[in-house]
Scaffold this motif. Structure first.
Motif, PDB file in Angstrom:
ATOM      1  N   ARG A 101      10.375   3.674   2.357  1.00 48.38           N
ATOM      2  CA  ARG A 101      11.258   4.580   1.637  1.00 48.38           C
ATOM      3  C   ARG A 101      11.904   5.586   2.590  1.00 48.38           C
ATOM      4  O   ARG A 101      13.102   5.878   2.480  1.00 48.38           O
ATOM      5  CB  ARG A 101      10.481   5.307   0.536  1.00 48.38           C
ATOM      6  CG  ARG A 101      11.393   6.124  -0.373  1.00 48.38           C
ATOM      7  CD  ARG A 101      10.633   6.770  -1.478  1.00 48.38           C
ATOM      8  NE  ARG A 101       9.719   7.738  -0.869  1.00 48.38           N
ATOM      9  CZ  ARG A 101       8.635   8.221  -1.452  1.00 48.38           C
ATOM     10  NH1 ARG A 101       8.297   7.814  -2.645  1.00 48.38           N
ATOM     11  NH2 ARG A 101       7.876   9.103  -0.845  1.00 48.38           N
ATOM     12  N   ALA A 102      11.153   6.094   3.554  1.00 45.74           N
ATOM     13  CA  ALA A 102      11.702   7.043   4.522  1.00 45.74           C
ATOM     14  C   ALA A 102      12.802   6.388   5.354  1.00 45.74           C
ATOM     15  O   ALA A 102      13.862   6.995   5.606  1.00 45.74           O
ATOM     16  CB  ALA A 102      10.591   7.575   5.418  1.00 45.74           C
ATOM     17  N   PRO A 112       0.846  -1.189   0.000  1.00 43.80           N
ATOM     18  CA  PRO A 112       0.000   0.000   0.000  1.00 43.80           C
ATOM     19  C   PRO A 112       0.888   1.248   0.000  1.00 43.80           C
ATOM     20  O   PRO A 112       2.016   1.214   0.528  1.00 43.80           O
ATOM     21  CB  PRO A 112      -0.789  -0.095   1.298  1.00 43.80           C
ATOM     22  CG  PRO A 112      -0.424  -1.373   1.935  1.00 43.80           C
ATOM     23  CD  PRO A 112       0.697  -1.995   1.196  1.00 43.80           C
ATOM     24  N   PRO A 113       0.425   2.336  -0.580  1.00 46.05           N
ATOM     25  CA  PRO A 113       1.244   3.550  -0.653  1.00 46.05           C
ATOM     26  C   PRO A 113       1.773   4.026   0.702  1.00 46.05           C
ATOM     27  O   PRO A 113       2.921   4.469   0.789  1.00 46.05           O
ATOM     28  CB  PRO A 113       0.289   4.591  -1.253  1.00 46.05           C
ATOM     29  CG  PRO A 113      -0.699   3.788  -2.021  1.00 46.05           C
ATOM     30  CD  PRO A 113      -0.854   2.504  -1.259  1.00 46.05           C
ATOM     31  N   THR A 114       0.990   3.905   1.751  1.00 51.81           N
ATOM     32  CA  THR A 114       1.457   4.363   3.061  1.00 51.81           C
ATOM     33  C   THR A 114       2.623   3.514   3.565  1.00 51.81           C
ATOM     34  O   THR A 114       3.584   4.047   4.133  1.00 51.81           O
ATOM     35  CB  THR A 114       0.322   4.333   4.096  1.00 51.81           C
ATOM     36  OG1 THR A 114      -0.264   3.029   4.112  1.00 51.81           O
ATOM     37  CG2 THR A 114      -0.758   5.344   3.758  1.00 51.81           C
ATOM     38  N   MET A 115       2.560   2.214   3.347  1.00 48.65           N
ATOM     39  CA  MET A 115       3.649   1.323   3.771  1.00 48.65           C
ATOM     40  C   MET A 115       4.908   1.606   2.946  1.00 48.65           C
ATOM     41  O   MET A 115       6.016   1.660   3.488  1.00 48.65           O
ATOM     42  CB  MET A 115       3.235  -0.140   3.610  1.00 48.65           C
ATOM     43  CG  MET A 115       4.321  -1.130   3.975  1.00 48.65           C
ATOM     44  SD  MET A 115       4.843  -1.060   5.683  1.00 48.65           S
ATOM     45  CE  MET A 115       3.401  -1.683   6.487  1.00 48.65           C
ATOM     46  N   TYR A 116       4.739   1.800   1.652  1.00 47.81           N
ATOM     47  CA  TYR A 116       5.884   2.102   0.787  1.00 47.81           C
ATOM     48  C   TYR A 116       6.566   3.397   1.238  1.00 47.81           C
ATOM     49  O   TYR A 116       7.794   3.469   1.300  1.00 47.81           O
ATOM     50  CB  TYR A 116       5.452   2.200  -0.674  1.00 47.81           C
ATOM     51  CG  TYR A 116       6.600   2.530  -1.585  1.00 47.81           C
ATOM     52  CD1 TYR A 116       7.506   1.542  -1.964  1.00 47.81           C
ATOM     53  CD2 TYR A 116       6.810   3.827  -2.045  1.00 47.81           C
ATOM     54  CE1 TYR A 116       8.584   1.843  -2.783  1.00 47.81           C
ATOM     55  CE2 TYR A 116       7.878   4.133  -2.858  1.00 47.81           C
ATOM     56  CZ  TYR A 116       8.760   3.140  -3.229  1.00 47.81           C
ATOM     57  OH  TYR A 116       9.826   3.451  -4.028  1.00 47.81           O
TER      58      TYR A 116
END
Length: 60
Positions: A27-28, A19-23
């Motif tokens: 990434r951070a 999901p975008p939030t996990m990615y």
């Protein structure tokens, strides 16, 4: 060849959908490691370490 000494032809790939939030969280974290410790670190390195660690813990 890479740092694992595994020839590219012998590597196994698999798609991973996050999901975008996990990615964004991953990434951070990877960017933090890249800035402070290892400029060549990648998301693939991060995920591989998590998988290897999980498999080692499961064996014990």
């Amino acid at each position: 060849m890479n740092k694992t000494k595994t020839p590219t032809v012998d590597k196994v790939t698999f798609p991973l959908r996050l999901p975008p939030t996990m990615y964004k969280k991953i990434r951070a974290k990877v960017n933090e490691i890249k800035e402070n410790e290892n400029y060549a670190y990648s998301i693939n390195d991060f995920l591989t370490e998590i998988i290897e660690k999980g498999l080692k813990e499961k064996k014990q």
